[in-house]
Every structure is written in structure tokens, then in C-alpha cells.
Design an enzyme around this catalytic site. Structure first.
Site, short mmCIF file in Angstrom:
data_model
loop_
_atom_site.label_atom_id
_atom_site.label_comp_id
_atom_site.label_asym_id
_atom_site.label_seq_id
_atom_site.Cartn_x
_atom_site.Cartn_y
_atom_site.Cartn_z
N HIS A 162 0.88 -1.18 0.00
CA HIS A 162 0.00 0.00 0.00
C HIS A 162 0.91 1.23 0.00
O HIS A 162 1.78 1.36 0.87
CB HIS A 162 -0.93 -0.01 1.21
CG HIS A 162 -1.91 -1.14 1.17
ND1 HIS A 162 -2.04 -2.09 2.15
CD2 HIS A 162 -2.80 -1.50 0.20
CE1 HIS A 162 -2.97 -2.95 1.83
NE2 HIS A 162 -3.46 -2.63 0.65
N GLU A 177 1.92 3.63 3.09
CA GLU A 177 2.38 3.03 4.34
C GLU A 177 3.91 3.06 4.35
O GLU A 177 4.57 2.10 3.97
CB GLU A 177 1.80 1.63 4.49
CG GLU A 177 0.28 1.63 4.49
CD GLU A 177 -0.35 0.25 4.50
OE1 GLU A 177 -1.59 0.16 4.40
OE2 GLU A 177 0.39 -0.76 4.57
N HIS A 203 3.27 -3.54 6.90
CA HIS A 203 2.25 -2.51 6.63
C HIS A 203 2.19 -1.54 7.81
O HIS A 203 2.78 -1.75 8.86
CB HIS A 203 0.87 -3.17 6.51
CG HIS A 203 0.69 -4.02 5.29
ND1 HIS A 203 -0.19 -3.73 4.28
CD2 HIS A 203 1.31 -5.17 4.89
CE1 HIS A 203 -0.12 -4.65 3.34
NE2 HIS A 203 0.78 -5.54 3.69
N GLU A 224 1.61 -5.12 11.13
CA GLU A 224 1.03 -3.77 11.19
C GLU A 224 1.85 -3.02 12.23
O GLU A 224 1.79 -3.33 13.43
CB GLU A 224 -0.44 -3.83 11.61
CG GLU A 224 -1.33 -4.60 10.66
CD GLU A 224 -1.52 -3.89 9.32
OE1 GLU A 224 -1.96 -4.53 8.37
OE2 GLU A 224 -1.25 -2.69 9.24
O1 LIG Z 1 -5.86 -0.24 8.27
C1 LIG Z 1 -6.49 -0.98 7.51
O2 LIG Z 1 -7.75 -0.95 7.38
C2 LIG Z 1 -5.76 -2.01 6.66
C3 LIG Z 1 -4.26 -2.01 6.95
C4 LIG Z 1 -3.68 -2.98 5.96
O3 LIG Z 1 -3.35 -2.63 4.85
N1 LIG Z 1 -3.73 -4.25 6.37
C5 LIG Z 1 -3.53 -5.32 5.43
C6 LIG Z 1 -3.69 -6.63 6.17
C7 LIG Z 1 -3.33 -7.78 5.27
C8 LIG Z 1 -3.69 -9.12 5.91
O4 LIG Z 1 -4.87 -9.31 6.24
O5 LIG Z 1 -2.77 -9.95 6.05
C9 LIG Z 1 -4.61 -5.23 4.33
O6 LIG Z 1 -5.73 -4.86 4.68
O7 LIG Z 1 -4.29 -5.53 3.19
ZN LIG Z 2 -1.38 -2.07 4.15
#
Ligand SMILES: O=C(O)CCC(=O)N[C@@H](CCC(=O)O)C(=O)O
Ligand SMILES: [Zn+2]
EC number: 3.5.1.96
Length: 332
Positions: A57, A60, A149, A213
């Protein structure tokens, strides 16, 4: 020059020289925009294959700054890799635009071999990443993929990890032990095959894979509040295949994803304030969202909400609902 991979992405430049070797013999091979393969001077027996990714993303930035520091330290021979490493900056156009994505969230386009090809930049990029990942892993059981992320919102648990998995998966003890030496405070085990980059590595290539995260998403140069020192120290130890003892291990809160909230139509409503932090705990029988006749309700177990996001494309997850499991305590 190749250690400046992130700068090359941000400036949309292609290096003229696409292979470099450091004085200690570490080889850098430029594979694609934002993708660099690092080969050690000599493979240390038992050393892992490591895939370290960030910028899936584009907004980030703290994980990208961390990966940039590690890459430059390897180029200076300050860090001596023991095994092969693939460095991936996920979405170059989104990184240049400083946006999460341009047209499609690339982290929803992986691990779907039967999905239509798709015609966006993110679809094309996801195929490139899948090809380079497959080349790299070649079904290596000791492989490890860390996809870093930062989150859209604040979080009541600021740093946490997500582990891909299916119904039978339990948290990998080696990954938990590793994460207990970093700033990560909680680990979420997923139980339905996903479409994220870490899911691709886990399900397609049998790699140990984790999404980290690391805090709240901020622009480049404004990540002073994102604490990654212990993680950076762990990654350095992993790259050099040596014991890591810089930070004593701590307990980790463990959660399981019990269900996903999916935006299924234009009538979808998420009953969550836009500024609500991740990990808010709800009383049982709270209605988190509804779409037509369907309502997503909490119960006495499934009651923590992360990643609430009503703006996702139809068919994609608009939140993850968790139940808390027994915490992980490191071996004494
Ligand atoms: O803050 C958020 O809503 C999403 C943060 C983020 O990009 N998290 C990843 C997690 C990936 C996973 O579930 O392994 C995403 O949502 O892609
Ligand atoms: Zn992300």
C-alpha cells in the site's frame, strides 16, 4: 546504486547497471521495478530464504523506510546476508502517488488462480510479483515472508501481526517466538484462505508468512512515532542467520478471526464511526454492519473489530471480527 531501490521507485527510474557485487561478495540483481534479489557471497547451511516486502500500500511508509535502511546496510557490507533475500516494494505507482492504491487494492489480488486476469496496473503488478515470488521460493520449506504494513486508523493495540491460515491452522510457534522479541504486541490467526500477499506465500509456496502492522500510516519522513528498532534488530539477525537477543521476549495477546464483514452491495452500512480505532471490543449482540437482510453481529466471544472500512469495493472485506485466545508466553 541498486541499494537505492526505493529512491529508484519514487523517481520512476530504471538503473543502467542491473547487477552489482559488494566488496564482501554480496550480489544485487535488479529484477523488476521495486524488486531486488540479494544473493550472499556464500550460502550458510540452514539459512532461510527471506522475502521482505513493504509498500504493498503506497501510503504506508514506515515499513518502506525500514526496508530501505536494511538494503543500504547490506550494500555497505554492514549486514552480511547468510541466505538469499527478495526485496519487494509492492505498488510503485501508489508509492509515487502516496496513496493506498490507484485503482484496485493490490493486496486483494493474490492467490486467486481462477480469477479473471483484470486490466488495471495493480492486476499487472500482482502477476509480476507472483512470478518473481514463485521463482524465489521454489517450494523452499525454510522460507519466510514478512510483509510490512501500517494501518489506516489508530489502534488500541498499535503493533500487531496477522498470520494467514485455514480452519485447522494454529499460530506457528517459531513465528510467535520471533515476534515476541519485537514491538509486536498481538498476533491474529486467520482461518480462511485469503487473497493477500502473505496468503500467496503461505498457501501457494508453503512459506512461513506474516503481515505486520507497525503503527499508523504516515507520509515519508514523518514516522518518528513508529517504533521499529527491535523489529529492525530481529530482521538483521534473520538476514545474518544468527541468534537474536537484543530484546528480551514478551507475552503476546492472541486472537482468532471468527468472521469477516464483507461489503456485498451498495446498500451496505457499517455502524462504525470513521475515527474508531482498531481493536474496540463490543458487547454481545452488537450490530456492526448490515447489507439488506444480512446483519453482522457480535457475540460473547467474537467481539473485537479491526480494519473497519466501508469504502472497500463490493465483494471485499470491510472489517475483521476477532475473539481473544489464550495469550502466548515465551519459554523462560
Ligand atoms: O488499516 C487498515 O484498514 C488495513 C491495513 C492494511 O493494509 N492491512 C492489510 C492486512 C493484510 C492481511 O490481512 O494480512 C490489508 O488490509 O491488506
Ligand atoms: Zn497495508
Amino acid at each position: 546504486m541498486l541499494e537505492q531501490l526505493l529512491d529508484l521507485v519514487r523517481r520512476e527510474e530504471t538503473p543502467e547497471i542491473q547487477q552489482e557485487i559488494t566488496p564482501a561478495g554480496t550480489r544485487f540483481d535488479y529484477q523488476e521495478e521495486g524488486i531486488l534479489r540479494i544473493t550472499p557471497a556464500a550460502d550458510v547451511p540452514g539459512a532461510r530464504r527471506l522475502m521482505l516486502s513493504a509498500g504493498i500500500h503506497g501510503n504506508e511508509t514506515a515499513p518502506m523506510e525500514l526496508l530501505d535502511r536494511l538494503t543500504r546496510a547490506i550494500a555497505r557490507d554492514t549486514i552480511r546476508p547468510a541466505g538469499p533475500i527478495l526485496i519487494v516494494y509492492g505498488n510503485p505507482p501508489a508509492i509515487r502517488a502516496q496513496r493506498r492504491y490507484i485503482i484496485r487494492d493490490i493486496n486483494r489480488l493474490f492467490n486467486q488462480p481462477d480469477a479473471p486476469a483484470g486490466d488495471t496496473e495493480e492486476h499487472r503488478r500482482a502477476r509480476i510479483i507472483e512470478t518473481r515470488t514463485a521463482e524465489f521460493f521454489e517450494q523452499t520449506p525454510s522460507a519466510l515472508h514478512i510483509d510490512m504494513h501500517t494501518a489506516i486508523r489508530e489502534s488500541r493495540i498499535p503493533t500487531f501481526a496477522l498470520l494467514p491460515g485455514d480452519e485447522e491452522t494454529t499460530p506457528d510457534p517459531q513465528l510467535l517466538a520471533m515476534l515476541s522479541h519485537t514491538e509486536i504486541e498481538a498476533v491474529i490467526q486467520q482461518h480462511t484462505p485469503g487473497v493477500t500477499f502473505s496468503s500467496l506465500s503461505h498457501f501457494r509456496h508453503g512459506a512461513r508468512a506474516v503481515t505486520l502492522e507497525l503503527g499508523k500510516a504516515r507520509p515519508f519522513g514523518q514516522n518518528q512515532g513508529v517504533r521499529v528498532e527491535a523489529l529492525e534488530s530481529l530482521l538483521t539477525a534473520l538476514i545474518e542467520h544468527r541468534q537474536h537477543a537484543e530484546k528480551s521476549p514478551h507475552a503476546l495477546r492472541l486472537f482468532d478471526v471468527t468472521f469477516e464483514i464483507i461489503r456485498t452491495s451498495d446498500q451496505f452500512v457499517l455502524h462504525v464511526p470513521n475515527d474508531q480505532a482498531n481493536f474496540v471490543a463490543y458487547p454481545p449482540n452488537s450490530c456492526l454492519a448490515e447489507d439488506g437482510a444480512h446483519r453482522w453481529m457480535t457475540d460473547e466471544h467474537s467481539r473485537f473489530l479491526i480494519f473497519p472500512n466501508p469504502g472497500v469495493d463490493i465483494g471485499l472485506r470491510a472489517g475483521l471480527v476477532l475473539c481473544e485466545a489464550q495469550e502466548y508466553r515465551p519459554a523462560v
